[in-house]
Design an enzyme around this catalytic site. Structure first.
Site, PDB file in Angstrom:
ATOM      1  N   LYS A 196       1.042   2.896  -3.219  1.00 50.18           N
ATOM      2  CA  LYS A 196      -0.176   3.618  -3.596  1.00 50.18           C
ATOM      3  C   LYS A 196      -0.292   4.931  -2.814  1.00 50.18           C
ATOM      4  O   LYS A 196      -0.738   5.951  -3.347  1.00 50.18           O
ATOM      5  CB  LYS A 196      -1.395   2.735  -3.332  1.00 50.18           C
ATOM      6  N   LEU A 209       0.816  -1.210   0.000  1.00 52.53           N
ATOM      7  CA  LEU A 209       0.000   0.000   0.000  1.00 52.53           C
ATOM      8  C   LEU A 209       0.847   1.257   0.000  1.00 52.53           C
ATOM      9  O   LEU A 209       0.403   2.314  -0.436  1.00 52.53           O
ATOM     10  CB  LEU A 209      -0.936  -0.008   1.210  1.00 52.53           C
ATOM     11  N   ASP A 234     -21.860 -48.063 -10.133  1.00 54.60           N
ATOM     12  CA  ASP A 234     -20.711 -47.240  -9.696  1.00 54.60           C
ATOM     13  C   ASP A 234     -21.154 -45.846  -9.267  1.00 54.60           C
ATOM     14  O   ASP A 234     -21.910 -45.188  -9.982  1.00 54.60           O
ATOM     15  CB  ASP A 234     -19.701 -47.096 -10.832  1.00 54.60           C
ATOM     16  N   ASP A 256     -28.331 -47.793 -10.203  1.00 50.92           N
ATOM     17  CA  ASP A 256     -27.056 -47.730 -10.912  1.00 50.92           C
ATOM     18  C   ASP A 256     -26.005 -48.361  -9.982  1.00 50.92           C
ATOM     19  O   ASP A 256     -26.237 -48.511  -8.780  1.00 50.92           O
ATOM     20  CB  ASP A 256     -26.742 -46.248 -11.196  1.00 50.92           C
TER      21      ASP A 256
END
Ligand SMILES: O=P(O)(O)OC[C@H]1O[C@H](O[C@H]2O[C@H](CO)[C@@H](O)[C@H](O)[C@H]2O)[C@H](O)[C@@H](O)[C@@H]1O
Ligand SMILES: O=c1ccn([C@@H]2O[C@H](COP(=O)(O)OP(=O)(O)O)[C@@H](O)[C@H]2O)c(=O)[nH]1
Ligand SMILES: [Mg+2]
Length: 734
Positions: free
Chosen positions: A389, A386, A510, A508
């Site tokens: 800046k 910072l 797997d 199902d």
């Protein structure tokens, strides 16, 4: 009313207790200075450490500290001396800090300190929970609190939790070194939004999540159980107006109002016309590259001796973490270097380096920023920085030059600075020369652009962008549209099931009855599953069918002479109890000749993948592959295959870590409707986990109960977490 809560290790103010007297000081460091203005405006609270040691405090002092902090809308988390040693100085600053800044040689891994890190994160969690309600917005900051989001989320499921990391997030190759890496990542994933300063840090984080936790990542969203977590970059800004106005005001100061420091700075300028000041400000931290900077300055003076007596480096090093050995050593090294160089170059009229080891009040920082011709900000690694800046914001005349290391996050947005690699002394010293000689016009034009951006994307904007993004997370929080069974729904389901006269159960295999293994052959049924299936199929009025993409041979071997139906190869083969296998679709498989070599080629080029050859389909499995490589490869495989399969009546199924090419005319939807022919079922239950099961969910009549395993998008009505929960549900039903 829900409120906003900020949580960080250090509060924006620090309390010092001397002779029973309390003094309140502002904290230094980017996080505290940046967030302070955000906090000052809101009506929320800030939870963090006061800087005091808890056992030092008498009951009365404790109350006084709490009162003083409450005035600042702060609530303290008390830390003991052991916590400070092991959590703060230890794990945070001897493990995470160096590792995340790529200083692996400084990184220590001590189990006892890890335990303390966990303990203190729990301590923070307790204070947060004591001071919040479910629904409050909670913004957690930085590497000291990586485990906190998960700890809070558990008890505040309806709170939006944001997490922001102020330091760099290292590349996967560095992060993987860390022994407790899974825990750390899972800790962070308690948040709904995870923010970083730059896109690179974000990218590194996502790469770790994919490779270490093996989670699905879609662009910048992580799918984690039933939640979507957003990851984004938010480069932190500063309170631009505060710095700009302070420096404007300062210009109007009369001589009498000037600080001692300002008077000395002006004397420097007067002492020799044309002399220039170069400024450096940081906490004394090895990541900031201070010794490097001093050496580069020496290199510059040797290379361009005409600048002797014409330029001065003014260096402010703010004491930080001075109980950590590396910081102690750095202090010694810095002192020695400054001494050596000043000793070597000084003349009667000139010392090349003015060095301060302390922190300066705001007014003096402004004096330094506004009096310096060049700011030399050259960290070896820095999350943002910072100071760079702030320097820009104070240059109200739009002069001055910023030299900035490309290793600081700030460099990503500050292109108009002179950007250097701080390890390249040649470049370093040329940059100093360039800055000192830069024309006023060029300074102005660069400054203008820098200022424009910083003014617009200031800290307030940064915080509001983060908060806006956090509040939007709510909308896409759930991954699936289907719902979990509520208690009521489940009871109804059981009633419906019990009442039914003719039931069909489609399961199902797997990912539904058996969890995934790296090698599909290893996912064979266990005894518990055999017993469960036998039990279901022995019920009156119940037809059970397994419906799978597996090949016929495998199922034939796994389920010989069973009392249930088997459907394999996504619906090519069907076997009813005590009957022979029948072929539901007559298919060709000549196409395999041309496609198999292509897939094998991909398997050879992608470690961890292999091709499974079934009678009527080909499957390329990539479960064990590096997830990032797999991501590119799956795209390639899909592209290459799409052009190859044209005119063949084939389709590509993107399943769970598998791409399968099979005939378009067969799928689980068609196969399951086949079972409905000539039989009236009044109850149908279908459970499946992947893309191929969606055909079944879609084609079954509306009254069927369809359940998706896992949290992907689905046509099913309900979802359930995993195979274990599926088995538990079936046990409950039967
Ligand atoms: O609390 P300390 O141990 O005394 O350290 C001070 C703070 O240093 C770090 O700051 C970081 O945040 C800045 C703002 O986002 C960023 O510009 C800088 O690059 C970072 O290093 C640290 O992250 C904070 O937690 C500390 O409080
Ligand atoms: O004597 C000082 C020197 C610096 N700072 C502030 O400390 C912060 C440093 O933040 P930065 O992001 O540059 O680095 P960090 O120390 O957080 O790694 C900046 O806001 C400075 O204004 C301060 O308060 N007093
Ligand atoms: Mg499956």
């Amino acid at each position: 009313m829900s409120k906003n809560i900020i949580v960080s290790n250090r509060l924006p103010v620090q309390i010092v207790l001397e002779n029973e007297k309390l003094a309140v000081f502002p904290s230094v460091g980017g996080l505290a200075t940046g967030m302070k203005s955000v906090h000052a405006d809101g009506d929320g609270i800030w939870i963090g450490w006061s800087g005091l040691e808890e056992t030092q405090l008498t009951q009365k002092n404790k109350e006084n500290v709490e009162k003083a902090l409450l005035k600042e809308k702060c609530i303290p988390v008390p830390l003991t001396q052991d916590n400070i040693d092991d959590f703060y100085l230890g794990f945070s600053n001897k493990t995470l800090w160096p590792l995340f800044h790529y200083f692996t040689e400084y990184t220590s891994f001590e189990n006892s300190q890890w335990l303390s890190y966990k303990e203190v994160n729990e301590k923070f969690a307790k204070v947060v929970l004591d001071n919040s309600e479910d629904g409050d917005t909670i913004w957690i900051h930085d590497y000291q609190l990586l485990l906190l989001p998960e700890l809070v989320k558990e008890h505040r499921p309806n709170s939006k939790i944001g997490f922001f990391l102020h330091i760099p997030y290292p590349s996967f190759e560095i992060f993987r070194i860390f022994p407790w890496r899974e825990q750390l990542l899972k800790g962070m994933l308690g948040a709904d939004l995870i923010g970083f300063h730059t896109y690179d840090y974000e990218r590194h984080f996502l790469s770790s999540v994919k490779r270490i936790l093996r989670l699905e990542v879609n662009f910048n969203q992580i799918i984690y159980d039933d939640r979507v977590i957003k990851v984004d970059s938010f480069p932190m800004g500063i309170d631009y107006d505060k710095f700009y106005n302070a420096s404007k005001l300062k210009n109007e100061n009369t001589q009498a109002e000037k600080s001692d420091l300002q008077i000395r700075l002006e004397e420097h300028h007067k002492s020799a016309s044309g002399t220039k000041l170069i400024l450096s400000i940081d906490r004394l931290d090895y990541t900031k590259g201070i010794p490097n900077r001093i050496k580069a300055f020496e290199y510059f003076l040797n290379q361009y001796p005409e600048y002797k007596e014409k330029v001065r480096l003014i260096m402010l090093a703010v004491p930080s973490r001075s109980n950590v050995p590396q910081y102690k050593r750095l202090k010694r090294e810095t002192d020695e270097l400054v001494g050596r160089i000043n000793g070597k170059f000084s003349t009667v009229n000139w010392t090349p380096i003015w060095y301060f080891y302390r922190s300066f009040p705001f007014e003096n920082l402004i004096d330094l920023y506004t009096s310096s011709d060049v700011a030399l900000i050259t960290p070896l690694r820095d999350g943002m920085n910072l100071v760079a800046k702030e320097y820009v914001a104070t240059r109200t005349n739009q002069d001055g030059v910023l030299i900035l290391s490309e290793m600081a996050g700030a460099s990503k947005e500050m292109n108009e600075a002179i950007i250097i690699n701080p390890n390249n002394f040649e470049q370093f010293s040329n940059a100093i020369k360039q800055a000192l000689e830069m024309s006023e016009e060029e300074q102005n034009s660069r400054m203008k652009i820098l200022q424009k951006r910083l003014k617009r994307y200031n800290v307030e904007k940064w915080a509001s962008e983060f908060m806006k993004s956090l509040s939007n997370t709510n909308k896409n929080q759930k991954t699936v549209q289907a719902t979990f069974f509520s208690k009521n729904e489940k009871e109804n389901e059981i009633k419906k099931f019990k009442k039914a006269k003719n039931r069909l159960i489609l399961l199902d295999y797997d990912g539904t009855l058996s969890s995934f293994k790296d090698n599909p052959k290893e996912a064979s049924p266990d005894n518990e599953l055999y017993e469960l299936l036998d039990k279901i199929s022995s019920q009156k009025n119940t037809t059970l069918s397994l419906i799978s993409g597996r090949d016929k041979e495998t199922f034939h071997n796994w389920f010989p002479n069973k009392k249930y139906t088997l459907i394999t190869d996504h619906g090519v083969w069907l076997k009813k109890p005590e009957q022979e296998w029948e072929e539901l679709a007559i298919l060709k498989n000549e196409w395999m000749e041309s496609i198999l070599p292509v897939l094998e080629n991909f398997a050879d080029n992608t470690p961890g993948t292999f091709v499974e050859k079934k009678e009527y389909s080909l499957a390329w499995h990539y479960r064990k592959a590096d997830p990032e490589l797999a991501e590119t490869r799956t795209l390639e495989v899909n592209t290459v295959l799409s052009s190859l399969i044209a005119n063949h009546d084939l389709s590509i199924l993107n399943g769970n870590k598998v791409i399968e090419i099979k005939n378009s005319s067969v799928n689980k939807g068609k196969a399951s409707t086949h079972l409905l022919i000539n039989t009236d079922y009044d109850y149908i239950l279908a459970i499946g986990d992947d893309y191929t099961d969606e055909f079944m969910f879609e084609e079954l009549p509306d009254y069927a109960t369809t359940i998706k395993v896992g949290f992907q998008k689905t046509k099913a009505k309900y979802y359930i977490k995993d195979t274990e929960k599926v088995r538990a549900f079936l046990i409950e039903l039967f």
